[in-house]
Design a protein around this motif. Structure first.
Motif: not given
Length: 576
Positions: A550-564
């Motif tokens: 759950a913690l890892l799933a909440a980390v921001p990522v730099l890919d906008p599509e992956l973030a969505r």
């Protein structure tokens, strides 16, 4: 299509902001010729390092430069109001009604003497003329809108009675009270742990979609803007260096400065390039949770051992008058090895800072042993405890508050040396050497903390911690308040000094991406317990515990599509 939909809701032309003292000293303007538009319902990220001009730009949009010595020129129009030339009364009516702002520190944004609901209701009454009952109903409504549980009860809470995440939600609720057309968010997630940060960013995206308000997100973290805004404007030294759609800027930046910012962002999805100790995942005990102990690894390489460590604090009094007990740390077993970096992660309240303070002797455990070289620190006191604590050092989150503002930085660094009886010549030479080692000019030893930047003050804190030549260095959130490039410099410095001096590092942080970059092993804490402990690469590539996932799933990522995609997944995820 109406004119309102065609016209930008925010329009900035050739904005220039200077401060007389800085200009007289030869400093460039804080903002130098900035121009941009924001359409209704749009999202813009203002990104840059500390001192880039992004926050002073945001404040000017609300006319908050008025009453200061700031010299402002250009054109700024927000929701049809010419902010730089409109009468003070018109600008005051605009704030809260047509444009609202949320700040990095919600505790200082609220008045501690008034209930949260009263403060939200006051904003609503001021702009609408509503009565007290209607204002209270509106406060409950917007608290519910930002997903604060039991809003009918929380409306009567004082700010200190809410967690950091709830306070930030309450501040967003206050901003929504009058349904503004523009929301300006200045570093709204910097001080929050990773899951609460994700919740706040998800909430802002949801509000944009549901209300049609425009969003300006001010941040130094490019990962934060990836899934939150349509366009990014990158600033440096008061000027625009790059602007464009978020996906384009993050995937193919045209400016060298933007590429440097991106390179400095810690990546949770990329393994770091650094040598690691040869370690593996611990054995799984019955029940499926990761074993928190290190088995029989008790050789000469172990510098500190924790066995069955507990720490309790008195809580609130219950209805029967009995005081509850808060189990901040509940039975932690760890071995810390010479020269390694042990990352400790978890949400606020997980017990990681309490554990860190027990490791350096600032807190005594309620039960259990903290062994340094075979000596139980919990059983020492007085001179013997002080002598052993010289082998331990701590770097704190806020270097400004951990350095005495009335003492020169040289005096602060020298204090551990004087305690062990070093002479004047040795003190002077060692202070100069340590300042040089942490990348600062030794000739600035007689300067005071306020004369240094945040990153420089953190370097001074590290120099002071190393003055006693510790065998264990505990770092409690040492880079959470720094921008990404300064953060990268401090992390590199800690790693270089660890390799040179051979001390062990305990790196406490809520930022899982940072922890992956620096750690050999990682301990995940939840509710006072270590629920998973493993080699960093093993844990990040194959997390076993549901809470770690759950913690890892909440980390921001730099890919906008992956973030969505991650945002959609979080909506389905049942939080632990």
């Amino acid at each position: 299509m109406t004119d309102d939909l065609l016209q930008p809701v925010v329009s900035v032309r050739d904005l220039r902001i200077g401060f007389p003292r800085a200009v007289a000293a030869g400093a460039p303007p804080a903002v130098d010729g900035l121009s941009f538009d924001l359409p209704p319902g749009g999202g813009l990220g203002l990104v840059g390092e500390s001192g880039s001009g992004k926050t002073v730009t945001a404040l000017t949009l609300l006319g908050l430069h008025r009453g200061t010595d700031a010299q402002v020129s250009g054109e700024v129009e927000v929701a049809g109001v010419p902010v730089l030339t409109a009468p003070e009364e018109r600008v005051r009516r605009m704030r809260g009604a047509e444009v609202a702002m949320i700040f990095q520190d919600p505790l200082s944004a609220f008045d501690p003497y008034y209930r949260v609901g009263d403060q939200i209701g006051e904003v609503y009454r001021l702009h609408t003329g509503a009565g007290r009952r209607a204002a209270r109903e509106r406060a409950v409504e917007v608290l519910d809108r930002v997903h604060i549980p039991d809003p009918h009860r929380r409306v009567d809470a004082y700010p200190h009675e809410l967690s950091g995440g709830m306070r930030q939600r309450a501040l967003i609720a206050m901003a929504l009270a009058c349904e503004p057309r523009v929301l300006v968010a200045d570093e709204p997630t910097t001080a929050l742990d990773v899951t609460v940060q994700a919740q706040i960013l998800d909430l802002l995206a949801e509000l944009r979609a549901d209300t049609g308000m425009a969003l300006i997100l001010v941040t130094h973290d490019l990962g934060v803007v990836a899934g939150s805004v349509d366009d990014v404007l990158v600033m440096s030294a008061g000027r625009e260096v790059e602007r464009g759609p978020t996906a384009r800027v993050l995937r193919a930046p045209s400016a060298a400065y933007t590429r440097r910012l991106l390179a400095a962002v810690p990546r949770v999805d990329v393994a770091p390039e650094r040598a690691r100790t040869e370690v593996t995942r611990t054995e799984e005990p019955a029940g499926g949770a990761e074993a928190p102990a290190d088995g029989d690894r008790t050789g000469d390489d172990v510098v500190m051992t924790l066995r069955g460590v507990h720490r309790d604090f008195p809580g609130r009094r219950g209805r029967a008058g009995r005081r509850e007990v808060v189990h901040a740390v509940a039975g932690v077993d760890l071995d810390l090895r010479r020269g390694e970096v042990l990352g400790v992660v978890g949400e606020s309240g997980s017990g990681k800072t309490t554990l860190a303070r027990m490791m350096v002797g600032l807190l005594r455990p309620s039960a259990g042993d903290v062994l340094l070289g075979g000596t139980d620190l919990a059983k020492l006191s007085g001179r013997r405890l002080r002598e052993r604590r010289r082998e331990l050092a701590m770097v704190f989150q806020d270097p400004a508050s951990s350095l005495n503002p009335r003492r020169t930085v040289g005096d602060s660094i020298a204090e551990p040396l004087r305690v062990r009886g070093a002479g004047r010549a040795e003190v002077t030479a060692t202070v100069a050497d340590l300042l040089s080692r942490v990348g600062l000019d030794p000739h600035r030893a007689n300067d005071y903390p306020h004369e240094f930047s945040g990153g420089q003050r953190q370097r001074i804190g590290i120099a002071r911690a190393l003055a006693g030549r510790p065998s264990v260095l505990v770092c409690d959130e040492p880079v959470s308040a720094l921008d990404v490039t300064t953060q990268a410099q401090v992390l590199e410095l800690i790693d270089e000094l660890r390799a040179e001096y051979g001390f062990a590092v305990v790196f406490v942080s809520h930022d899982l991406a940072v922890v992956r970059q620096v750690s050999d092993r990682v301990a995940v804490m939840r509710r006072g317990e270590v629920v998973e402990l493993a080699d960093a690469e093993v844990l990040y590539e194959d997390p076993r515990h549901e809470y770690t996932r759950a913690l890892l799933a909440a980390v921001p990522v730099l890919d906008p599509e992956l973030a969505r995609v991650r945002r959609a997944e979080r909506r389905q995820l049942i939080r632990p």
